[in-house]
Structures are given as C-alpha cells and as structure tokens.
Design a protein around this motif. Structure first.
Motif, mmCIF file in Angstrom:
data_model
loop_
_atom_site.group_PDB
_atom_site.id
_atom_site.type_symbol
_atom_site.label_atom_id
_atom_site.label_comp_id
_atom_site.label_asym_id
_atom_site.label_seq_id
_atom_site.Cartn_x
_atom_site.Cartn_y
_atom_site.Cartn_z
ATOM 1 N N GLY A 1 -18.941 35.884 6.977
ATOM 2 C CA GLY A 1 -20.216 35.348 6.495
ATOM 3 C C GLY A 1 -21.046 36.432 5.852
ATOM 4 N N ALA B 279 -25.759 45.483 5.420
ATOM 5 C CA ALA B 279 -24.643 44.918 6.197
ATOM 6 C C ALA B 279 -24.460 45.621 7.542
ATOM 7 C CB ALA B 279 -23.354 45.030 5.381
ATOM 8 N N GLU B 280 -24.699 46.940 7.553
ATOM 9 C CA GLU B 280 -24.429 47.714 8.772
ATOM 10 C C GLU B 280 -25.718 48.008 9.536
ATOM 11 O OE1 GLU B 280 -22.165 51.169 7.610
ATOM 12 O OE2 GLU B 280 -20.916 49.987 6.264
ATOM 13 N N ASP C 7 -28.291 47.056 0.619
ATOM 14 C CA ASP C 7 -27.160 46.524 1.380
ATOM 15 C C ASP C 7 -27.372 46.879 2.849
ATOM 16 O OD1 ASP C 7 -24.799 45.991 2.673
ATOM 17 O OD2 ASP C 7 -23.508 46.697 1.053
ATOM 18 N N SER D 226 -23.716 41.349 5.651
ATOM 19 C CA SER D 226 -22.404 40.809 6.004
ATOM 20 C C SER D 226 -22.468 40.387 7.462
ATOM 21 C CB SER D 226 -21.336 41.894 5.838
ATOM 22 O OG SER D 226 -20.185 41.559 6.598
ATOM 23 N N SER E 241 -16.833 47.077 -1.833
ATOM 24 C CA SER E 241 -17.546 45.877 -2.325
ATOM 25 C C SER E 241 -18.756 46.264 -3.170
ATOM 26 C CB SER E 241 -18.048 45.031 -1.153
ATOM 27 O OG SER E 241 -17.109 44.974 -0.140
ATOM 28 N N TYR F 97 -19.474 39.753 9.091
ATOM 29 C CA TYR F 97 -18.074 39.905 9.497
ATOM 30 C C TYR F 97 -18.023 40.194 11.000
ATOM 31 C CZ TYR F 97 -13.354 41.730 9.783
ATOM 32 O OH TYR F 97 -12.059 41.944 10.162
ATOM 33 N N TRP G 40 -23.630 51.454 14.644
ATOM 34 C CA TRP G 40 -22.785 50.317 14.236
ATOM 35 C C TRP G 40 -21.324 50.709 14.482
ATOM 36 C CZ3 TRP G 40 -19.583 49.834 9.609
ATOM 37 C CH2 TRP G 40 -18.927 48.599 9.593
ATOM 38 N N LEU H 175 -23.162 40.704 -2.318
ATOM 39 C CA LEU H 175 -23.406 41.771 -3.297
ATOM 40 C C LEU H 175 -23.149 41.258 -4.716
ATOM 41 C CD1 LEU H 175 -21.827 44.704 -1.312
ATOM 42 C CD2 LEU H 175 -24.111 44.783 -2.323
ATOM 43 N N THR I 211 -19.295 54.671 0.708
ATOM 44 C CA THR I 211 -19.555 53.323 1.237
ATOM 45 C C THR I 211 -18.365 52.427 0.940
ATOM 46 O OG1 THR I 211 -21.125 51.494 1.347
ATOM 47 C CG2 THR I 211 -20.822 52.469 -0.809
ATOM 48 N N ILE I 212 -18.536 51.147 1.239
ATOM 49 C CA ILE I 212 -17.429 50.188 1.077
ATOM 50 C C ILE I 212 -17.224 49.840 -0.394
ATOM 51 C CG2 ILE I 212 -18.949 48.186 1.345
ATOM 52 C CD1 ILE I 212 -15.931 47.862 3.272
ATOM 53 N N ASN J 114 -19.383 35.750 2.595
ATOM 54 C CA ASN J 114 -19.201 37.092 3.172
ATOM 55 C C ASN J 114 -20.147 38.089 2.495
ATOM 56 O OD1 ASN J 114 -17.755 38.262 0.791
ATOM 57 N ND2 ASN J 114 -16.179 36.784 1.392
ATOM 58 N N GLY J 115 -20.101 39.312 2.959
ATOM 59 C CA GLY J 115 -21.023 40.334 2.455
ATOM 60 C C GLY J 115 -20.668 40.812 1.056
ATOM 61 N N SER J 116 -19.379 40.770 0.713
ATOM 62 C CA SER J 116 -18.966 41.187 -0.633
ATOM 63 C C SER J 116 -19.509 40.200 -1.655
ATOM 64 C CB SER J 116 -17.434 41.243 -0.724
ATOM 65 O OG SER J 116 -16.926 42.088 0.270
ATOM 66 N N VAL K 97 -27.852 51.709 0.329
ATOM 67 C CA VAL K 97 -26.940 51.283 1.402
ATOM 68 C C VAL K 97 -27.226 52.067 2.680
ATOM 69 C CG1 VAL K 97 -24.518 50.849 1.990
ATOM 70 C CG2 VAL K 97 -25.178 51.056 -0.415
#
Ligand SMILES: Cc1ncc(COP(=O)(O)O)c(C=O)c1O
Length: 364
Positions: A178, A144-145, A142, A166, A73, A168, A272, A49, A70-71, A44-46, A116
C-alpha cells in the motif's frame, strides 16, 4: 487482535474493492495523523512517487535533486517523467541528505527536490523545505520510512507540496502492500483520484478524457492500514527500545562498526531499520553470508542510485562526488528487528556479529 478484527469486519461488510468506503476512511485517518488536508491511498509507495511526479509541472530535462542513497523507486519516478535526476550525497552520520548536500547540486535548471528520510532519522526537512520556497522549487517528501517521525515537531508527511508514503509489510504503518500521497491542494487531490482510477467519470463512465492507469489500493488493505494508524506509537516505542538495546550491545565495538545515531536535533531515532556500517571495507558481503549460515538474516544497505547498472549509459558530470553514498552502499547492512525478536535474541545476534566481523577482519 484489533488488526484481525478490522480485517474480518471489512470482509463481513464486503469492503474489499478499491472504491469501498474503507479506502476513504483510511485516507481521512492518514490526513489527520500527518497534518494534511487530503490524502489519496494507492497500491504502493513506488506508485505514490510516480503519481506525485505526474501531478507536478515538470518539463523534459528539468532537474530534480534526490539523494543517491535511497530506494530505486525515487529515481524511477523522476525518469518516467523524463526529468533529469541529479543525485546529492548524504551526511556520513545521519545517512540523510542535508541542505548543504542539496545546495551543492542546485543550479538554475533545478525544478524540484525529492526530500527523503532514511532508516529512522528525519532529514533536514524544515531547512530543505524553506530553501525550496526561497528558490521557488517544488518539494516532494518521501516519508515511507518516517511514519510518526518529525523535524522540529512538524510531522514527516507534512513537508513540501506532496508527501508520499509506503505501507509495505516492513513499514511502521503497514497494509501489507500500500501507499499514499498526502497534500493540501483539493484540486490536486481530485486529479490524483482520477489518475488512480483510470479516469472513470461520474457520468459516461467509460468515456475517458485522459489516459490514466489503475493505482488503486484494495479495501482490505485500507482497513488494515487504518487499524495500524492507531498502533503507530506502540510500534515506534518497540523499535526505539530495540534500537537502543543494539546500541548498548554494540557500543564498545566502535572500531568495528559505525552505529546509527540515537537522535538528531530534537528527534529520537525511530530505527525503521537498525543499520551498521562496517569500518573494515570490502568484507560486508562475506559478513552477510556468514551470518546467514548462522541463521541470521540481514540486508545490505541501499546500493547508490548513481551506480545502478541500468544507468550506465546515463552520463551527467553533476553526479560525481557521491562518496558517502557509495561508502554506505558498499559497507552498510541492517540487522534483524521486530516483534519476533526479544532481548536475548538481540544479544545473540550482536555476539555473532562481533565474532564474525572480528574473524573476517583478521582473514582480510
Ligand atoms: C524511501 C522509500 N520510498 C519508497 C519506497 C517504495 O515503497 P513500496 O515498496 O511500497 O513500493 C520505499 C520502500 O521501502 C522506501 O523505503
């Protein structure tokens, strides 16, 4: 259909484990798509990182600048490495960290910057990467988005020493669950592969030189992810269309909401998520509850990292003046998007939102 076909094929060929060929194919596809030499797919994305911060040379107490908005993670990855998180604020309009935000928090102890991209617009990646080079800082991105997004035509996912993603279920490329790291150093990519797979050796498989862990992604997920890479442009086009629809539907009500920008520099917003910030403070949670009662599921914005309950004993005077992150975190929400929604539904959602905010505004 192609996703289903790909997954059925993976099953038929028994490409299900984390060491199957489909994982390598996914990695090759990712590296090519995002202009990198190597990619290592993970669960996963976490984890991506976490793995990135494990790969870089940081000592206990080294400062890492990351946005507060941000998230979690991002924060956990820094803390697990025993480095010191230093939060920067974000721009009130793009909701992304800017070079100026980073410079405000830069000191002689800064060792890395976590760049990010948030909600669909690219952060100032070119500028921040350049600054990191000049100051000899490690830049981790990062993305992910921001699959398929770019800054000055350079793809998100290609900035800095390592980029993370990520996949997800809500991401533009998804494998259900993933993630991946993307990088240009062969040495680091080989190390990351050992770190992902318990440091199994080719010979003497069960003798381990390092205490690593299992960060593998499964073969079925990787197959789905690979199929999704081919659909990325279509997914983004749909998101842009829906995002622009919402902008048109809500544009007249700017006294109630701040809407996302439709683009920045030469990059279009990929939406996103479609976020809005309520201009009337302290009604956001009631708006969310009322919308839910009306059958509309929304989500609040990220809660600022510097105000996370688990950080309450972590005192660092550098983490002051994060007012934009706080304001966004307390007043922002995002509204439904995706394949299940057509224009008619977007219109209904917008009308209900306007009605709800107007009503709660008057009650307040
Ligand atoms: C910017 C960012 N980084 C990391 C993650 C974590 O990814 P995952 O949910 O795959 O662990 C997310 C999840 O949404 C994210 O938005």
């Amino acid at each position: 259909l192609s996703d289903k076909f790909a997954v059925m094929n993976a099953l038929r060929k028994k490409q299900i484990s984390g060491t199957s060929e489909s994982v390598e194919k996914f990695e090759t596809g990712l590296a090519k798509k995002f202009d990198r030499s190597y990619s290592v797919a993970v669960s996963n994305g976490s984890v991506a990182l976490d793995l990135s911060f494990q790969l870089i040379d940081l000592k206990e107490g080294d400062e890492v600048i990351l946005p507060s908005f941000t998230i979690v993670s991002c924060l956990s990855a820094v803390l697990r490495k025993k480095a010191t998180p230093v939060f920067c604020d974000v721009d009130p309009f793009t909701w992304n960290m800017t070079l100026e935000n980073v410079i405000e928090k830069y000191t002689n102890n800064t060792k890395a910057v976590l760049l990010v991209h948030t909600y669909g617009l690219p952060a100032e990646a070119v500028k921040i990467e350049k600054f990191c080079k000049e100051k000899n800082l490690i830049c981790i991105e990062d993305a992910a988005e921001a699959h398929g997004q770019d800054d000055h035509q350079k793809p998100c996912g290609s900035f800095g020493m390592i980029s993370t993603m990520s996949f997800y279920a809500n991401k533009h490329i998804t494998s259900g669950e993933g993630g991946a790291i993307l990088l240009d150093s062969e040495e680091m990519s080989l190390k990351a592969k050992q770190m992902r797979n318990l440091d199994f050796q080719k010979n003497d498989r069960f003798q381990h030189n390092n205490m690593y862990w299992n960060y593998r992604i499964g073969g079925i997920q990787a197959t789905l992810g690979l199929s999704q890479i081919n659909k990325l442009q279509k997914t983004i086009s749909k998101k842009i269309e829906q995002g622009n629809n919402y902008i048109n539907l809500l544009n007249e009500y700017q006294e109630l909401f701040q809407l996302p920008l439709s683009g920045i520099r030469q990059s279009k917003n990929h939406f996103w998520v479609f976020g809005i910030v309520l201009k009337i403070e302290k009604i956001r949670d009631r708006v969310i509850n009322q919308l839910l009662k009306d059958g509309i599921e929304t989500r609040p914005f990220f809660y600022p990292l510097h105000l996370q309950p688990f950080l309450k004993n972590f005192k660092n005077s550098k983490n002051a003046n994060l007012e934009i992150s706080k304001k966004l975190g307390l007043n922002g929400l995002y509204i439904p998007m995706g394949d299940h929604i057509n224009y008619k539904v977007q219109k209904q959602i917008s009308e209900t939102l306007i009605k709800t905010v107007n009503k709660l505004k008057n009650d307040y």
